[in-house]
Write an enzyme that holds these catalytic residues in place. Structure first.
Site, PDB file in Angstrom:
ATOM      1  N   SER A 135       0.868  -1.171   0.000  1.00  0.00           N
ATOM      2  CA  SER A 135       0.000   0.000   0.000  1.00  0.00           C
ATOM      3  C   SER A 135       0.910   1.228   0.000  1.00  0.00           C
ATOM      4  O   SER A 135       1.683   1.431   0.932  1.00  0.00           O
ATOM      5  CB  SER A 135      -0.870  -0.028   1.258  1.00  0.00           C
ATOM      6  N   LYS A 161      -1.036  -1.085  -4.467  1.00  0.00           N
ATOM      7  CA  LYS A 161      -2.211  -0.267  -4.126  1.00  0.00           C
ATOM      8  C   LYS A 161      -1.723   1.144  -3.892  1.00  0.00           C
ATOM      9  O   LYS A 161      -0.713   1.348  -3.211  1.00  0.00           O
ATOM     10  CB  LYS A 161      -2.865  -0.847  -2.872  1.00  0.00           C
ATOM     11  N   LYS A 163      -2.891   5.020  -2.557  1.00  0.00           N
ATOM     12  CA  LYS A 163      -3.899   5.808  -1.871  1.00  0.00           C
ATOM     13  C   LYS A 163      -4.307   6.953  -2.779  1.00  0.00           C
ATOM     14  O   LYS A 163      -3.450   7.562  -3.425  1.00  0.00           O
ATOM     15  CB  LYS A 163      -3.311   6.360  -0.564  1.00  0.00           C
ATOM     16  N   ASP A 188      -7.117   3.005  -3.090  1.00  0.00           N
ATOM     17  CA  ASP A 188      -7.849   3.058  -1.817  1.00  0.00           C
ATOM     18  C   ASP A 188      -8.111   4.528  -1.484  1.00  0.00           C
ATOM     19  O   ASP A 188      -7.175   5.314  -1.344  1.00  0.00           O
ATOM     20  CB  ASP A 188      -7.013   2.405  -0.705  1.00  0.00           C
ATOM     21  N   GLU A 213     -11.032   0.664  -3.385  1.00  0.00           N
ATOM     22  CA  GLU A 213     -11.342   0.360  -1.983  1.00  0.00           C
ATOM     23  C   GLU A 213     -11.970   1.583  -1.310  1.00  0.00           C
ATOM     24  O   GLU A 213     -11.453   2.702  -1.421  1.00  0.00           O
ATOM     25  CB  GLU A 213     -10.022  -0.033  -1.287  1.00  0.00           C
ATOM     26  N   ASP A 238     -13.750  -1.646   3.031  1.00  0.00           N
ATOM     27  CA  ASP A 238     -12.841  -1.777   4.175  1.00  0.00           C
ATOM     28  C   ASP A 238     -13.592  -1.222   5.392  1.00  0.00           C
ATOM     29  O   ASP A 238     -14.285  -1.967   6.112  1.00  0.00           O
ATOM     30  CB  ASP A 238     -11.542  -0.999   3.862  1.00  0.00           C
ATOM     31  N   LYS A 262      -9.726  -7.047   8.047  1.00  0.00           N
ATOM     32  CA  LYS A 262      -8.744  -6.645   9.052  1.00  0.00           C
ATOM     33  C   LYS A 262      -9.310  -7.124  10.379  1.00  0.00           C
ATOM     34  O   LYS A 262     -10.387  -6.666  10.774  1.00  0.00           O
ATOM     35  CB  LYS A 262      -8.608  -5.120   9.099  1.00  0.00           C
ATOM     36  N   GLY A 290      -4.077  -4.162   5.976  1.00  0.00           N
ATOM     37  CA  GLY A 290      -2.986  -3.867   6.907  1.00  0.00           C
ATOM     38  C   GLY A 290      -3.258  -2.574   7.638  1.00  0.00           C
ATOM     39  O   GLY A 290      -4.007  -1.719   7.157  1.00  0.00           O
TER      40      GLY A 290
HETATM   41  O1  OSB Z   1      -7.151   1.813   4.566  1.00  0.00           O
HETATM   42  O2  OSB Z   1      -6.059   0.053   4.328  1.00  0.00           O
HETATM   43  C1  OSB Z   1      -6.196   1.153   4.854  1.00  0.00           C
HETATM   44  C2  OSB Z   1      -3.108   1.975   6.950  1.00  0.00           C
HETATM   45  C3  OSB Z   1      -3.684   2.577   8.040  1.00  0.00           C
HETATM   46  C4  OSB Z   1      -5.044   2.740   8.068  1.00  0.00           C
HETATM   47  C5  OSB Z   1      -5.831   2.293   7.006  1.00  0.00           C
HETATM   48  C6  OSB Z   1      -5.250   1.679   5.911  1.00  0.00           C
HETATM   49  C7  OSB Z   1      -3.860   1.555   5.869  1.00  0.00           C
HETATM   50  C8  OSB Z   1      -3.145   0.993   4.734  1.00  0.00           C
HETATM   51  C9  OSB Z   1      -1.757   0.482   5.022  1.00  0.00           C
HETATM   52  O3  OSB Z   1      -3.533   1.000   3.605  1.00  0.00           O
HETATM   53  C10 OSB Z   1      -1.636  -0.974   4.860  1.00  0.00           C
HETATM   54  C11 OSB Z   1      -0.318  -1.444   5.417  1.00  0.00           C
HETATM   55  O4  OSB Z   1       0.652  -1.422   4.665  1.00  0.00           O
HETATM   56  O5  OSB Z   1      -0.265  -1.846   6.603  1.00  0.00           O
HETATM   57 MG    MG Z   2      -8.339   0.656   3.223  1.00  0.00          MG
END
Ligand code: OSB
Ligand code: MG
Length: 368
Positions: A135, A161, A163, A188, A213, A238, A262, A290
């Site tokens: 991510s 992925k 953001k 995402d 996402e 999510d 998660k 994650g």
């Molecule tokens: O939306 O998936 C998410 C991290 C913190 C809070 C929300 C998210 C995330 C990530 C990071 O996308 C995923 C990772 O590498 O741990």
């Molecule tokens: Mg997410």
């Protein structure tokens, strides 16, 4: 299995690189580490709540309060035949899934260690390696984003992925596609858009993303269903999926075609397994999300990802991307094939370095 002592620690670790989402940038991460003890064994897990109530309403401080004042008393001294009994015991407390999950997952580790089994076997997993994706946060420039993507692809990661948020979306995706072609790519939004943005988001369709996402609000299902009807790109939820019941509703109203699991968001391993099974039954693929976990949470996530319907690469990358050093030794590594071997020792199967935990501790509380 009886838990006769619980230790909470509030830790803080600096991130190797800042992480930016649609709700802001962070440079370090506080989290609550939970240690449960019973029958001469100890089990560990971490609470994924962050410093701010932005991803969810929970924070490290609310988790500390709820764990210490309400959840710990519900499990201390209780004789559980199996860790799947822990989440129902926490039922008097509404919500606070991240706090519940930390305690519940530590209990699974304790139980697996006591049984001399790796956690994945106790959870009902089936595979020995899991597929890893990354991510990538919002960057300061498209050039920086392309650099990051290049590095992660070279490292072997199986899915990228990125953001997105309004102002950092179509151009970013277009740039990645132009530079790297047909790589497995998804985005995402962490809830940064409104249904009125449907036409703008449909602009993503031509880039053949694996999924988008959580485009809309953190607790929305209905508008996601309306949006999905206007997109070819599959929606993955999510934030909106905080219970198995919410997932059943989302699937029935076709608010998503994929779900991210998660354990912190749904209350731990038991609820994650129920969510996984529901999705398998409804032909909805799942993948493991994650939360910038340390090696402790990362190890839990790897074990859970061995269940059969985790069919897409997860946001479970190498420790070195997040913390250096991590709390565990050795760290979690990803092979050049983009896969992570599942730890084979008892419980979560990683070695927690006590001095590192001690060094990172800001507060400590013993219960029981
Ligand atoms: O939306 O998936 C998410 C991290 C913190 C809070 C929300 C998210 C995330 C990530 C990071 O996308 C995923 C990772 O590498 O741990
Ligand atoms: Mg997410």
């Amino acid at each position: 299995m009886k838990i006769d002592r619980i230790e909470l620690r509030l830790l803080r670790l600096p991130l190797v690189h800042f992480f930016e989402t649609s709700f802001g940038r962070i440079n370090d991460r506080p989290f609550v580490l939970v240690r449960v003890e019973g029958s001469g064994e100890a089990g560990y897990a971490e609470c994924v709540a962050g410093a701010d109530p932005y991803y969810s309403s929970e924070t490290t401080q609310t988790a500390w309060h709820v764990l210490g004042d309400f959840l710990a008393p519900l499990v201390l001294g209780v004789d559980f035949a199996h860790p799947r009994e822990v989440f129902p015991a926490l039922n008097p407390v509404r919500g606070h899934n991240m706090a519940k999950a930390a305690l519940e997952m530590a209990a699974w580790d304790l139980y697996a260690r006591g049984a001399g089994l790796p956690l994945w076997k106790v959870l009902g997993g089936e595979r020995q390696t899991i597929e890893s994706g990354v991510s990538i946060g919002i960057q300061d420039s498209l050039a920086q984003l392309l650099d990051k993507v290049r590095t992660e692809l070279a490292a072997g990661y199986r899915r990228i992925k990125i953001k997105i948020k309004p102002g950092w979306d179509l151009e970013a995706v277009k740039a990645v596609r132009a530079e790297f072609g047909d790589v497995p790519l998804m985005v995402d939004a962490n809830g940064a858009y409104r249904l009125e943005d449907a036409e703008h988001l449909a602009g993503l369709d031509e880039y053949h993303l694996m999924m988008i996402e959580q485009p809309l609000d953190y607790d929305d299902l209905l508008d996601h269903a309306r949006l999905q009807r206007r997109l070819r790109t599959p929606i993955c939820l999510d934030e909106s999926i905080h219970t198995v019941r919410a997932a059943a509703a989302a699937i029935e109203m076709q608010a998503c075609r994929i779900i991210n699991i998660k354990p912190g968001r749904v209350g731990g391993h038991r609820e994650s397994i129920r969510l996984h099974d529901l999705c398998a039954d409804r032909s909805i693929p799942v993948w493991h999300g994650g939360m910038l976990e340390s090696g402790v949470g990362r190890a839990h996530n790897i074990h859970l990802s061995t269940l059969q319907n985790f069919r897409l690469p997860g946001d479970i990358a190498a420790s070195e991307r997040y913390y250096a050093p991590d709390l565990i030794e050795p760290g979690i590594d990803v092979g050049s094939d983009g896969c992570i071997p599942v730890p084979s020792g008892p419980g979560i199967g990683v070695r927690i370095v006590a001095e590192r935990v001690e060094q990172a501790t800001e507060r400590r509380l013993i219960l029981g």
